[in-house]
Design a protein around this motif. Structure first.
Motif, PDB file in Angstrom:
ATOM      1  N   SER A   1       0.827  -1.206   0.000  1.00  0.00           N
ATOM      2  CA  SER A   1       0.000   0.000   0.000  1.00  0.00           C
ATOM      3  C   SER A   1       0.865   1.260   0.000  1.00  0.00           C
ATOM      4  CB  SER A   1      -0.926  -0.001   1.217  1.00  0.00           C
ATOM      5  OG  SER A   1      -1.836  -1.075   1.161  1.00  0.00           O
ATOM      6  N   ALA A   2       1.972   1.214   0.740  1.00  0.00           N
ATOM      7  CA  ALA A   2       2.877   2.364   0.777  1.00  0.00           C
ATOM      8  C   ALA A   2       3.476   2.620  -0.603  1.00  0.00           C
ATOM      9  CB  ALA A   2       3.987   2.110   1.804  1.00  0.00           C
ATOM     10  N   ARG A   3       3.815   1.567  -1.305  1.00  0.00           N
ATOM     11  CA  ARG A   3       4.390   1.718  -2.640  1.00  0.00           C
ATOM     12  C   ARG A   3       3.335   2.274  -3.598  1.00  0.00           C
ATOM     13  NH1 ARG A   3       5.868  -2.082  -6.758  1.00  0.00           N
ATOM     14  NH2 ARG A   3       4.911  -3.748  -5.542  1.00  0.00           N
ATOM     15  N   ALA A   4       2.081   1.863  -3.432  1.00  0.00           N
ATOM     16  CA  ALA A   4       1.006   2.400  -4.275  1.00  0.00           C
ATOM     17  C   ALA A   4       0.824   3.899  -4.043  1.00  0.00           C
ATOM     18  CB  ALA A   4      -0.297   1.646  -3.993  1.00  0.00           C
ATOM     19  N   GLN A   5       0.948   4.343  -2.788  1.00  0.00           N
ATOM     20  CA  GLN A   5       0.827   5.772  -2.498  1.00  0.00           C
ATOM     21  C   GLN A   5       1.946   6.550  -3.177  1.00  0.00           C
ATOM     22  OE1 GLN A   5       0.601   6.303   1.795  1.00  0.00           O
ATOM     23  NE2 GLN A   5      -0.760   4.537   1.985  1.00  0.00           N
ATOM     24  N   ALA A   6       3.158   6.016  -3.132  1.00  0.00           N
ATOM     25  CA  ALA A   6       4.281   6.698  -3.793  1.00  0.00           C
ATOM     26  C   ALA A   6       4.100   6.701  -5.305  1.00  0.00           C
ATOM     27  CB  ALA A   6       5.593   6.009  -3.413  1.00  0.00           C
ATOM     28  N   ARG A   7       3.546   5.630  -5.851  1.00  0.00           N
ATOM     29  CA  ARG A   7       3.328   5.579  -7.298  1.00  0.00           C
ATOM     30  C   ARG A   7       2.340   6.653  -7.742  1.00  0.00           C
ATOM     31  NH1 ARG A   7       4.651   1.371  -9.715  1.00  0.00           N
ATOM     32  NH2 ARG A   7       4.105   0.035  -7.949  1.00  0.00           N
ATOM     33  N   GLU A   8       1.306   6.873  -6.934  1.00  0.00           N
ATOM     34  CA  GLU A   8       0.339   7.914  -7.274  1.00  0.00           C
ATOM     35  C   GLU A   8       1.029   9.276  -7.346  1.00  0.00           C
ATOM     36  OE1 GLU A   8      -4.121   9.393  -5.999  1.00  0.00           O
ATOM     37  OE2 GLU A   8      -2.942   8.201  -4.587  1.00  0.00           O
ATOM     38  N   VAL A   9       1.921   9.551  -6.409  1.00  0.00           N
ATOM     39  CA  VAL A   9       2.662  10.812  -6.426  1.00  0.00           C
ATOM     40  C   VAL A   9       3.559  10.884  -7.651  1.00  0.00           C
ATOM     41  CG1 VAL A   9       4.392  12.206  -5.218  1.00  0.00           C
ATOM     42  CG2 VAL A   9       2.580  11.072  -3.915  1.00  0.00           C
ATOM     43  N   ALA A  10       4.291   9.799  -7.927  1.00  0.00           N
ATOM     44  CA  ALA A  10       5.210   9.796  -9.071  1.00  0.00           C
ATOM     45  C   ALA A  10       4.455  10.018 -10.378  1.00  0.00           C
ATOM     46  CB  ALA A  10       5.975   8.472  -9.107  1.00  0.00           C
ATOM     47  N   TRP A  11       3.298   9.401 -10.525  1.00  0.00           N
ATOM     48  CA  TRP A  11       2.527   9.579 -11.754  1.00  0.00           C
ATOM     49  C   TRP A  11       1.969  10.999 -11.858  1.00  0.00           C
ATOM     50  CZ3 TRP A  11      -0.615   4.726 -13.607  1.00  0.00           C
ATOM     51  CH2 TRP A  11       0.251   3.635 -13.718  1.00  0.00           C
ATOM     52  N   LEU A  12       1.576  11.591 -10.726  1.00  0.00           N
ATOM     53  CA  LEU A  12       1.135  12.988 -10.759  1.00  0.00           C
ATOM     54  C   LEU A  12       2.294  13.907 -11.138  1.00  0.00           C
ATOM     55  CD1 LEU A  12      -1.163  13.160  -7.590  1.00  0.00           C
ATOM     56  CD2 LEU A  12      -1.874  13.501  -9.973  1.00  0.00           C
ATOM     57  N   GLN A  13       3.480  13.613 -10.611  1.00  0.00           N
ATOM     58  CA  GLN A  13       4.653  14.406 -10.969  1.00  0.00           C
ATOM     59  C   GLN A  13       4.970  14.274 -12.454  1.00  0.00           C
ATOM     60  OE1 GLN A  13       7.293  12.628  -8.114  1.00  0.00           O
ATOM     61  NE2 GLN A  13       7.050  14.285  -6.624  1.00  0.00           N
ATOM     62  N   ALA A  14       4.798  13.073 -12.994  1.00  0.00           N
ATOM     63  CA  ALA A  14       5.030  12.881 -14.429  1.00  0.00           C
ATOM     64  C   ALA A  14       4.027  13.678 -15.251  1.00  0.00           C
ATOM     65  CB  ALA A  14       4.941  11.392 -14.777  1.00  0.00           C
ATOM     66  N   SER A  15       2.788  13.770 -14.777  1.00  0.00           N
ATOM     67  CA  SER A  15       1.766  14.536 -15.501  1.00  0.00           C
ATOM     68  C   SER A  15       2.036  16.032 -15.451  1.00  0.00           C
ATOM     69  CB  SER A  15       0.379  14.242 -14.918  1.00  0.00           C
ATOM     70  OG  SER A  15       0.041  12.880 -15.081  1.00  0.00           O
TER      71      SER A  15
END
Length: 467
Positions: free
Chosen positions: A114-128
């Protein structure tokens, strides 16, 4: 007398000061902080905080992931970071890191995911916000809409007795993990460590790995994007494909493209095809593939029990030297491969769907790179420790993928881990102080110094997650 091309004579000593190796690995450590992975790990692992050490368990987990991404193969390799405190800060000892991994049970493993999923959401927002978002997977010279998940199993050899290691179908001994990668970026979405004698086509394991992968996808993409699931023939179980179809009732727009065994009924159907229904196959760049043809078999083979709308497509190709052929292939003089998909006729020709399915082969590259990024070697006799190691290996793979997507350009944006380590992560640098600043000075002669410096500048400019 010096010979032609001789090297300058050196006097070697071990008393250098202010010089650091693996300086580029600091990029990964900072990226883990900027995407919120470190803080999310800290929250997930707070009950496991070791007493008396002063080390945050989330920071320990992040340091392990950074070490693995940097090429480390054992917990003792944390020394590479620990002995360069000026760059990486305080790093836990090997016994402390070991105790943390030993305390990770299935419940804690779920919190790490779950922690990795939270970081992925941030990384994908940063990519956008800073780039063009998550890149599209490609096939036949075209972009594949949405996200593409590739699932495959692999064998990991163990050279000593380990808990739940077992004989494999290839005559070896070890583990048989099942993994899922995102074809768009190479991120390691999910993985389950399994005994070596686990079946390659176990539907329950495929369902578990797929559900874990879907949980990693941010909500905005999970419910608003087409998601294609690709596997080889091991994923053609009816219950697994029905599960993919049933996900649509939950608002997840999943579809499948999976290999299928060339059974006797399929052989009869292939033999009955008239020559005029065969069309030239495509290469991944969109050009025609030499000596390869595609045909639709839908309606000519029994697909009872499969989801409604399932299509069956066959490719035949002149075999390359050394190809393993069945008796049917030898008789026909062609190599045949068959797959199933529920992509409707209105959404793609058989030619495009076949080259799209053939793109599943890239999962072999992701697995090969993954074995060089942690899960090619498991450090413990204990199954729980090795399961935690696999999860941190997937985090390391994610850090490398986010580095490529967020921080790098050109050739490095598609480079495999080996190349990134040689050019970026393992660079040496000098630490200097001045003007109340600690500076990391990369050699002015290093060929990729500008790319590394630009990556650090992009990292500093990334939007931070809200605390």
């Amino acid at each position: 007398m010096q010979g032609i091309g001789s090297r300058p004579r050196l006097h070697v000593s071990a008393d250098g000061a202010g010089v650091v190796g693996h300086a580029g690995a600091r990029l990964l450590a900072d990226l883990a902080d900027v995407t919120g992975l470190t803080s999310s790990y800290s929250t997930a692992l707070r009950p496991l905080r070791p007493r008396g050490t002063g080390h945050d368990p989330g920071r320990i987990a992040t340091d392990l992931a950074v070490m693995v991404a940097d090429g480390g193969e054992a917990i003792t390799d944390l020394a590479t970071l620990r002995d360069q405190r000026e760059v990486f800060g305080p790093i836990a000892s090997t016994p402390t890191a070991w105790r943390l991994l030993a305390a990770v049970d299935e419940r804690v493993l779920g919190r790490l995911r779950s922690a990795r999923a939270q970081a992925r959401e941030v990384a994908w927002l940063q990519a956008s916000e800073t780039r063009c978002g998550i890149p599209a997977a490609k096939a036949g010279g075209r972009e594949v809409p949405g996200l593409v998940l590739d699932i495959d199993a692999t064998l990991i050899t163990c050279h000593s007795e380990k808990d739940q290691a077992a004989p494999t179908y290839k005559g070896g001994f070890g583990f048989h993990p099942l993994l899922c990668f995102l074809a768009n970026t190479g991120e390691g979405m999910s993985g389950r460590l399994r005994p070596g004698n686990s079946g390659a086509n176990t539907a329950a394991d495929h369902i578990a790995v797929l559900d874990d992968a879907l949980a990693q996808i941010p909500d905005a993409h999970r419910y608003g994007t087409d998601i294609l699931v690709r596997t080889d023939s091991a994923g053609s179980a009816k219950s697994f494909l029905s599960h993919i179809r049933d996900l649509r009732a939950r608002g997840i727009r999943t579809s499948f493209s999976v290999g299928y065994a060339v059974t006797e009924p399929v052989r009869r159907a292939i033999r009955s095809l008239p020559e005029q229904v065969w069309h030239p196959a495509l290469d991944q760049d969109g050009t025609l593939r030499e000596s390869a043809e595609v045909a639709e078999l839908t309606g000519m083979a029994d697909l009872a029990g499969y989801p409604a709308g399932t299509r069956i497509i066959v490719r035949r190709e002149r075999p390359h030297p050394g190809a393993q052929l069945s008796l049917f292939d030898r008789d026909e003089g062609m190599r045949h491969q068959v797959f199933l998909t529920d992509t409707p006729f209105t959404s793609g020709s058989a030619q495009f769907l076949e080259v799209r399915h053939r793109g599943h082969a890239t999962v072999e590259d992701h697995i090969r790179s993954g074995k060089a990024t942690g899960f090619g070697r498991f450090p413990s006799r204990l199954f729980g420790v090795n399961a935690a190691w696999l999860e941190l290996s997937l985090a390391a793979i994610d850090l490398m993928a986010w580095t490529r997507v967020l921080l790098l350009d050109g050739e490095l944006a598609t480079a495999e881990p080996k190349k990134l380590r040689y050019r970026i992560l393992h660079v040496a640098a000098r630490i200097t102080r001045g003007g109340r600043r600690l500076r990391l000075r990369i050699s002015a002669t290093w060929p990729w110094r500008h790319e590394l410096a630009a990556a650090f500048h992009r990292l500093a400019a990334l939007p931070r997650p809200a605390s």
